[in-house]
Design a protein around this motif. Structure first.
Motif, PDB file in Angstrom:
ATOM      1  N   UNK A   5      38.953  48.726  16.222  1.00 37.71           N
ATOM      2  CA  UNK A   5      39.511  48.259  17.490  1.00 37.71           C
ATOM      3  C   UNK A   5      38.406  48.095  18.521  1.00 37.71           C
ATOM      4  N   UNK A   6      37.480  49.044  18.538  1.00 34.89           N
ATOM      5  CA  UNK A   6      36.363  48.954  19.494  1.00 34.89           C
ATOM      6  C   UNK A   6      35.448  47.788  19.139  1.00 34.89           C
ATOM      7  N   UNK A   7      35.089  47.685  17.863  1.00 38.65           N
ATOM      8  CA  UNK A   7      34.150  46.627  17.486  1.00 38.65           C
ATOM      9  C   UNK A   7      34.779  45.244  17.609  1.00 38.65           C
ATOM     10  N   UNK A   8      35.940  45.066  17.040  1.00 46.04           N
ATOM     11  CA  UNK A   8      36.538  43.729  17.031  1.00 46.04           C
ATOM     12  C   UNK A   8      37.204  43.369  18.361  1.00 46.04           C
ATOM     13  N   UNK A   9      38.182  44.161  18.774  1.00 43.80           N
ATOM     14  CA  UNK A   9      38.985  43.795  19.938  1.00 43.80           C
ATOM     15  C   UNK A   9      38.168  43.888  21.232  1.00 43.80           C
ATOM     16  N   UNK A  10      37.535  45.037  21.457  1.00 41.23           N
ATOM     17  CA  UNK A  10      36.756  45.202  22.689  1.00 41.23           C
ATOM     18  C   UNK A  10      35.561  44.250  22.723  1.00 41.23           C
ATOM     19  N   UNK A  11      34.952  44.018  21.561  1.00 43.41           N
ATOM     20  CA  UNK A  11      33.791  43.131  21.525  1.00 43.41           C
ATOM     21  C   UNK A  11      34.184  41.707  21.899  1.00 43.41           C
ATOM     22  N   UNK A  12      35.280  41.225  21.331  1.00 40.99           N
ATOM     23  CA  UNK A  12      35.710  39.867  21.637  1.00 40.99           C
ATOM     24  C   UNK A  12      36.093  39.751  23.111  1.00 40.99           C
ATOM     25  N   UNK A  57      18.784  46.984  12.259  1.00 44.65           N
ATOM     26  CA  UNK A  57      19.248  48.208  11.596  1.00 44.65           C
ATOM     27  C   UNK A  57      19.068  48.013  10.096  1.00 44.65           C
ATOM     28  N   UNK A  58      17.808  48.109   9.615  1.00 46.37           N
ATOM     29  CA  UNK A  58      17.529  47.789   8.217  1.00 46.37           C
ATOM     30  C   UNK A  58      18.258  48.738   7.259  1.00 46.37           C
ATOM     31  N   UNK A  59      18.524  48.241   6.029  1.00 45.09           N
ATOM     32  CA  UNK A  59      18.020  46.969   5.495  1.00 45.09           C
ATOM     33  C   UNK A  59      18.915  45.758   5.761  1.00 45.09           C
ATOM     34  N   UNK A  60      20.167  45.965   6.173  1.00 48.40           N
ATOM     35  CA  UNK A  60      21.098  44.829   6.268  1.00 48.40           C
ATOM     36  C   UNK A  60      21.715  44.672   7.653  1.00 48.40           C
ATOM     37  N   UNK A  61      21.181  45.404   8.648  1.00 52.79           N
ATOM     38  CA  UNK A  61      21.720  45.325  10.017  1.00 52.79           C
ATOM     39  C   UNK A  61      23.223  45.600  10.063  1.00 52.79           C
ATOM     40  N   UNK A  62      23.655  46.587   9.248  1.00 57.77           N
ATOM     41  CA  UNK A  62      25.085  46.875   9.221  1.00 57.77           C
ATOM     42  C   UNK A  62      25.557  47.400  10.574  1.00 57.77           C
ATOM     43  N   UNK A  63      26.827  47.157  10.843  1.00 58.51           N
ATOM     44  CA  UNK A  63      27.410  47.472  12.144  1.00 58.51           C
ATOM     45  C   UNK A  63      28.102  48.829  12.088  1.00 58.51           C
ATOM     46  N   UNK A  64      27.732  49.713  12.999  1.00 57.88           N
ATOM     47  CA  UNK A  64      28.322  51.047  13.091  1.00 57.88           C
ATOM     48  C   UNK A  64      28.636  51.334  14.561  1.00 57.88           C
ATOM     49  N   UNK A  65      29.214  52.472  14.891  1.00 61.39           N
ATOM     50  CA  UNK A  65      29.542  52.746  16.296  1.00 61.39           C
ATOM     51  C   UNK A  65      28.338  52.705  17.226  1.00 61.39           C
ATOM     52  N   UNK A  66      27.191  53.206  16.737  1.00 62.61           N
ATOM     53  CA  UNK A  66      25.994  53.227  17.583  1.00 62.61           C
ATOM     54  C   UNK A  66      25.522  51.809  17.912  1.00 62.61           C
ATOM     55  N   UNK A  67      25.503  50.948  16.887  1.00 61.93           N
ATOM     56  CA  UNK A  67      25.090  49.563  17.141  1.00 61.93           C
ATOM     57  C   UNK A  67      26.084  48.866  18.062  1.00 61.93           C
ATOM     58  N   UNK A  68      27.366  49.150  17.874  1.00 60.06           N
ATOM     59  CA  UNK A  68      28.389  48.542  18.729  1.00 60.06           C
ATOM     60  C   UNK A  68      28.160  48.919  20.184  1.00 60.06           C
ATOM     61  N   UNK A  69      27.871  50.206  20.427  1.00 59.05           N
ATOM     62  CA  UNK A  69      27.610  50.678  21.793  1.00 59.05           C
ATOM     63  C   UNK A  69      26.382  49.991  22.380  1.00 59.05           C
ATOM     64  N   UNK A  70      25.333  49.855  21.573  1.00 57.60           N
ATOM     65  CA  UNK A  70      24.114  49.211  22.061  1.00 57.60           C
ATOM     66  C   UNK A  70      24.343  47.718  22.324  1.00 57.60           C
TER      67      UNK A  70
END
Length: 260
Positions: A83-90, A22-35
Motif C-alpha cells: 500500500x505504501x509503495x504502490x498507492x502512496x507512491x502513485x 541497491x545492487x545487484x538488482x535494485x530491488x524495492x524494499x521499505x527503505x528504498x521506498x522511503x528514500x
C-alpha cells in the motif's frame, strides 16, 4: 540535503536525477521506498528543478519488489508495504508540481514497471524488457499493474502479459503505446537528458498547469472537459510567464521565465 544510501540524488541544468542503487538488482524494499519519497519531495520543493529523471544503476532499472523480503511477511505486513509503495507512491508522483520521466535500460520488472509507468514519460533503450511475473512468481495477481496495463494497452493484451508473466521488449512496448520512445543503449543517457533539457526550458507555470490538466482530464467525461480546460488556460494566461511568452513571441526572442 537528505542523505541517501540506496539511491543517488543530484541536480544539474534544471534536472533532478534519482538513480536507484541497491545492487545487484535494485530491488524495492521499505527503505528504498522511503528514500524515493524523500528524493521526490526534495526535487519538488527545489525551485531550480524543472524536471525529474528516475533511472537505475547497474544492469537495469529494478527487479521489482524484494521477494525474499515479502516471504518474511504475513498478509497484513505485505498489504501495508505494498500500500505504501504502490498507492502512496502513485499519489505522490501525481501530486508533483513538475514533470517526471523514467530512463530505463536492461529490465523493469513488476514494481519497477509501476515506478516507470507512474511517470509522465518513459524513454527506454532497445535492450530493455518490461515484465509482470506476479502470477508465476507469487501465484497472485500483480496488483496495481492490472490497472496500469489495461489503461496503457487494453484488457486483451494486458491479460496475456499478466497471465503468463512474459516480458515485453522496449520495441514492442513503444509499438503498443506503453512508453514514449526507444533509443539505442549507448544513446539512452544522452537522449533522456536531451528531452529533459527541452522540457526544462519551458515555463514552470506552463508545465505545472499542463501536467495538472493531463491528470485531471484522465477520467473526465466530455461535458466537464470544456469548462475545466478553459479555467486552466485562463488561470495560466494571467501569469507573468504567459505575458512574457506573448511578448517574446512578438519580439522574436527567447522568453525569460520567472515561474510566476
Amino acid at each position: 540535503m537528505t542523505p541517501f544510501s540506496l539511491l543517488h540524488y543530484s541536480v544539474e541544468d534544471g534536472i533532478a536525477d534519482i538513480i536507484l542503487d541497491n545492487p545487484p538488482a535494485n530491488v524495492i524494499n521499505p527503505e528504498m521506498t522511503t528514500e524515493y519519497f524523500a528524493a521526490l519531495d526534495q526535487a519538488n520543493a527545489d525551485p531550480d528543478v524543472r524536471i525529474i529523471i528516475i533511472s537505475g544503476k547497474g544492469k537495469g532499472l529494478s527487479g521489482g519488489v524484494d521477494l525474499k523480503l515479502l516471504d518474511t511477511y504475513g498478509p497484513s505486513d505485505m498489504k501495508a508495504f505494498l500500500s505504501r509503495f504502490y498507492v502512496e507512491m502513485i499519489d505522490k508522483v501525481r501530486a508533483l508540481s513538475k514533470p517526471i520521466m523514467a530512463s530505463v535500460h536492461g529490465y523493469a520488472m513488476e514494481g519497477a514497471c509501476t515506478l516507470a509507468f507512474a511517470c509522465d514519460m518513459v524513454i527506454a533503450s532497445s535492450d530493455a524488457k518490461f515484465g509482470y511475473p506476479g502470477v508465476p512468481n507469487l501465484a497472485a495477481p500483480p496488483g496495481m499493474h492490472v490497472w496500469f496495463l489495461q489503461r496503457l494497452i487494453g484488457r486483451m493484451k494486458a491479460a496475456e502479459l499478466i497471465y503468463t508473466g512474459d516480458t515485453i521488449s522496449a520495441v514492442e512496448a513503444e509499438r503498443l503505446g506503453m512508453i514514449t520512445r526507444v533509443v539505442a543503449p549507448e544513446e539512452l543517457t544522452f537522449e533522456s537528458r536531451k528531452l529533459a533539457k527541452k522540457v526544462a526550458s519551458m515555463s514552470p507555470v506552463g508545465l505545472k498547469a499542463a501536467r495538472e490538466l493531463i491528470y485531471r482530464m484522465e477520467n473526465m467525461d466530455f461535458k466537464t472537459v470544456p469548462g475545466t480546460a478553459l479555467d486552466a488556460v485562463s488561470l495560466a494566461f494571467a501569469s507573468e510567464d504567459s505575458k512574457e511568452a506573448r511578448r517574446a513571441f512578438v519580439e522574436k526572442r527567447k522568453p525569460v521565465w520567472t515561474g510566476k
